[in-house]
Design a protein around this motif. Structure first.
Motif, PDB file in Angstrom:
ATOM      1  N   ILE A 181      -1.671 -14.425   5.935  1.00 55.85           N
ATOM      2  CA  ILE A 181      -0.835 -13.801   6.941  1.00 55.85           C
ATOM      3  C   ILE A 181      -1.231 -12.417   6.639  1.00 55.85           C
ATOM      4  CG2 ILE A 181       1.495 -13.253   7.155  1.00 55.85           C
ATOM      5  CD1 ILE A 181       2.417 -15.675   5.362  1.00 55.85           C
ATOM      6  N   ASN A 182      -1.445 -11.838   8.127  1.00 58.59           N
ATOM      7  CA  ASN A 182      -1.943 -10.539   8.411  1.00 58.59           C
ATOM      8  C   ASN A 182      -0.882  -9.437   8.765  1.00 58.59           C
ATOM      9  OD1 ASN A 182      -3.521  -8.249   8.783  1.00 58.59           O
ATOM     10  ND2 ASN A 182      -4.044  -8.894  10.920  1.00 58.59           N
ATOM     11  N   MET A 183      -0.475  -8.827   7.593  1.00 55.60           N
ATOM     12  CA  MET A 183       0.607  -7.772   7.899  1.00 55.60           C
ATOM     13  C   MET A 183      -0.099  -6.356   7.816  1.00 55.60           C
ATOM     14  SD  MET A 183       3.550  -9.321   5.948  1.00 55.60           S
ATOM     15  CE  MET A 183       4.822  -8.140   6.557  1.00 55.60           C
ATOM     16  N   MET A 184      -1.317  -6.045   8.122  1.00 53.75           N
ATOM     17  CA  MET A 184      -2.115  -4.856   7.970  1.00 53.75           C
ATOM     18  C   MET A 184      -1.512  -4.212   9.313  1.00 53.75           C
ATOM     19  SD  MET A 184      -4.354  -4.429   5.688  1.00 53.75           S
ATOM     20  CE  MET A 184      -5.520  -5.237   4.573  1.00 53.75           C
ATOM     21  N   VAL A 197      -1.935 -19.085   0.105  1.00 53.01           N
ATOM     22  CA  VAL A 197      -1.815 -18.266   1.452  1.00 53.01           C
ATOM     23  C   VAL A 197      -1.920 -17.058   0.963  1.00 53.01           C
ATOM     24  CG1 VAL A 197      -0.644 -17.598   3.318  1.00 53.01           C
ATOM     25  CG2 VAL A 197      -0.476 -19.967   2.600  1.00 53.01           C
ATOM     26  N   TYR A 198      -2.758 -16.073   1.150  1.00 53.94           N
ATOM     27  CA  TYR A 198      -2.951 -14.826   0.918  1.00 53.94           C
ATOM     28  C   TYR A 198      -2.215 -13.797   2.126  1.00 53.94           C
ATOM     29  CZ  TYR A 198      -5.758 -10.311  -0.182  1.00 53.94           C
ATOM     30  OH  TYR A 198      -6.032  -9.152  -0.495  1.00 53.94           O
ATOM     31  N   VAL A 199      -1.569 -13.069   1.365  1.00 52.47           N
ATOM     32  CA  VAL A 199      -0.953 -12.011   2.366  1.00 52.47           C
ATOM     33  C   VAL A 199      -1.633 -10.810   2.285  1.00 52.47           C
ATOM     34  CG1 VAL A 199       1.197 -10.784   2.859  1.00 52.47           C
ATOM     35  CG2 VAL A 199       1.427 -13.264   2.484  1.00 52.47           C
ATOM     36  N   ALA A 200      -2.040  -9.924   3.400  1.00 50.87           N
ATOM     37  CA  ALA A 200      -2.640  -8.514   3.355  1.00 50.87           C
ATOM     38  C   ALA A 200      -1.688  -7.738   3.645  1.00 50.87           C
ATOM     39  CB  ALA A 200      -3.750  -8.698   4.404  1.00 50.87           C
ATOM     40  N   LEU A 201      -1.536  -6.663   2.794  1.00 51.09           N
ATOM     41  CA  LEU A 201      -0.852  -5.498   3.342  1.00 51.09           C
ATOM     42  C   LEU A 201      -1.782  -4.184   2.930  1.00 51.09           C
ATOM     43  CD1 LEU A 201       2.483  -6.038   1.058  1.00 51.09           C
ATOM     44  CD2 LEU A 201       2.139  -6.597   3.417  1.00 51.09           C
ATOM     45  N   GLN A 202      -1.181  -3.309   3.806  1.00 50.51           N
ATOM     46  CA  GLN A 202      -2.171  -2.017   3.696  1.00 50.51           C
ATOM     47  C   GLN A 202      -2.442  -1.250   2.381  1.00 50.51           C
ATOM     48  OE1 GLN A 202      -0.797   1.286   6.390  1.00 50.51           O
ATOM     49  NE2 GLN A 202      -1.326   2.654   5.019  1.00 50.51           N
ATOM     50  N   ASP A 239       1.498 -16.778  -1.132  1.00 55.74           N
ATOM     51  CA  ASP A 239       1.396 -17.105  -2.650  1.00 55.74           C
ATOM     52  C   ASP A 239       0.985 -16.018  -3.346  1.00 55.74           C
ATOM     53  OD1 ASP A 239       2.176 -20.086  -2.487  1.00 55.74           O
ATOM     54  OD2 ASP A 239       0.652 -19.972  -1.233  1.00 55.74           O
ATOM     55  N   CYS A 240       0.255 -15.305  -2.842  1.00 52.45           N
ATOM     56  CA  CYS A 240      -0.369 -13.995  -3.295  1.00 52.45           C
ATOM     57  C   CYS A 240      -0.633 -12.652  -2.278  1.00 52.45           C
ATOM     58  CB  CYS A 240      -1.739 -14.339  -4.170  1.00 52.45           C
ATOM     59  SG  CYS A 240      -3.047 -14.945  -3.038  1.00 52.45           S
ATOM     60  N   VAL A 241      -0.821 -11.719  -2.961  1.00 51.74           N
ATOM     61  CA  VAL A 241      -0.955 -10.592  -1.830  1.00 51.74           C
ATOM     62  C   VAL A 241      -1.903  -9.610  -2.623  1.00 51.74           C
ATOM     63  CG1 VAL A 241       0.914  -9.469  -3.290  1.00 51.74           C
ATOM     64  CG2 VAL A 241       0.567  -8.559  -0.929  1.00 51.74           C
ATOM     65  N   GLY A 242      -2.728  -9.058  -1.399  1.00 51.30           N
ATOM     66  CA  GLY A 242      -3.766  -7.937  -1.693  1.00 51.30           C
ATOM     67  C   GLY A 242      -3.854  -6.924  -0.636  1.00 51.30           C
ATOM     68  N   MET A 243      -4.939  -6.282  -0.656  1.00 48.49           N
ATOM     69  CA  MET A 243      -5.280  -5.157   0.317  1.00 48.49           C
ATOM     70  C   MET A 243      -6.425  -5.015   1.055  1.00 48.49           C
ATOM     71  SD  MET A 243      -4.079  -2.133  -2.583  1.00 48.49           S
ATOM     72  CE  MET A 243      -2.555  -2.293  -3.702  1.00 48.49           C
ATOM     73  N   SER A 244      -7.028  -6.365   1.149  1.00 49.82           N
ATOM     74  CA  SER A 244      -8.372  -6.548   1.549  1.00 49.82           C
ATOM     75  C   SER A 244      -8.608  -7.998   2.296  1.00 49.82           C
ATOM     76  CB  SER A 244      -9.534  -6.439   0.648  1.00 49.82           C
ATOM     77  OG  SER A 244      -9.212  -7.424  -0.542  1.00 49.82           O
ATOM     78  N   THR A 245      -9.716  -8.161   2.566  1.00 51.73           N
ATOM     79  CA  THR A 245     -10.166  -9.870   2.770  1.00 51.73           C
ATOM     80  C   THR A 245      -9.978 -10.111   4.418  1.00 51.73           C
ATOM     81  OG1 THR A 245      -9.973 -10.361   0.548  1.00 51.73           O
ATOM     82  CG2 THR A 245      -9.939 -12.193   2.124  1.00 51.73           C
ATOM     83  N   VAL A 246      -8.319 -10.008   4.650  1.00 55.87           N
ATOM     84  CA  VAL A 246      -8.074 -10.610   5.944  1.00 55.87           C
ATOM     85  C   VAL A 246      -8.734 -10.024   7.175  1.00 55.87           C
ATOM     86  CG1 VAL A 246      -6.326 -10.774   7.343  1.00 55.87           C
ATOM     87  CG2 VAL A 246      -5.732 -11.495   4.970  1.00 55.87           C
TER      88      VAL A 246
END
Length: 270
Positions: A131-134, A181-186, A205-212
């Motif tokens: 899920i792209n939230m950038m 499912v990986y969620v991308a935040l800024q 399911d998990c969250v990070g600041m890259s990859t997407v």
């Protein structure tokens, strides 16, 4: 951008005369995969024209060229993040360079925070979707059809075939893997408890600041892509763990031997 890509590729070709099949982006705490590569060439980022320079601790900042088994690979020891001040085109520029150098498959790795109650610190998660939230999209702006289509089909951002192969490898080697499912935040702040709740509520399911952003650009250029994450901290509805970057690197190191095995065998067998 295409002219910059050509200039960068020309520089790298002159230095290496190397045509890779696989591209690998090594995230926080996973840089030691370099030990699994029979390295032929190393190019520090600061020597490569048009390349950004990684500013994050734990990211060594070099392009590696060599072999894993019989497969030719190039690996990024350290990636670039939007929170470092780069725009999304800079963040994803190396992926475009890898494509133009010859790769057909991309492996991305990262460290992330977990919200799935089935995870724990050190869990290895195969990324099945994102899920792209950038706040900025890497394909915003005029599209150059020579690099990819205006509208990108994202029905399979992560290769089903590569996922199935890694699950087979994990089973053979008695390595426990999760899917998610990986969620991308800024970033660069770690998430609040309320943000962790939001991530869970929207299906993450998990969250990070890259990859997407990297995966979006990879799919724009029709690269087959595989993503893997190590859970380095947990946030749930009752509490949130105190976390620091040093602790993230430590947790990623715990899982690194198994992640390295999965990536190494995927490259050899696929």
């Amino acid at each position: 951008m295409l002219n910059q890509i050509y200039d960068t590729c020309e520089f790298i070709k002159n230095k290496t005369n190397f045509i890779p099949e696989y591209g690998i982006i090594l995230g926080s705490g996973l840089g030691d995969f370099a030990e699994d590569i029979k390295i032929e060439f190393t190019l520090p980022y600061e020597e490569i024209p048009n390349f950004p320079v990684s500013t994050v601790s734990g990211h060594k900042g070099a392009l590696l060229f060599g072999t894993v088994g019989t497969k030719k690979v190039m690996a990024m020891q350290g990636r670039f993040h939007y929170y470092e001040g780069y725009d999304m085109k800079q963040v994803t520029f190396p992926v475009r360079v890898m494509k133009h150098l010859g790769i057909t498959k991309l492996i991305v790795s990262n460290a992330s925070g977990g919200v799935n109650s089935n995870y724990k610190v050190g869990s290895i998660v195969i990324i099945t979707n994102h899920i792209n939230m950038m706040p900025e999209h890497p394909l915003r702006g005029a599209n150059d059809e020579r690099m990819g289509p205006r509208f990108v089909n994202m029905s399979e951002p992560y290769s089903h075939h590569m996922i199935a192969k890694v699950k087979e490898i994990a089973k053979t080697n008695n390595i426990e893997v999760k899917e998610g499912v990986y969620v991308a935040l800024q970033g660069p702040t770690y998430e609040t408890l309320s943000e962790y709740k939001m991530i869970k509520n929207i299906g993450g399911d998990c969250v990070g600041m890259s990859t997407v952003p990297e995966v979006i650009v990879a799919r724009h250029m029709d690269l087959e892509t595989f993503g893997i994450s190590v859970i380095t901290d947990m946030g749930n509805e009752e509490n949130i763990e105190t976390v620091s970057h040093a602790e993230v690197l430590k947790a990623a190191k715990m899982a690194e031997p198994n992640v390295r095995l999965l990536i190494r065998e995927l490259i050899k067998l696929y």
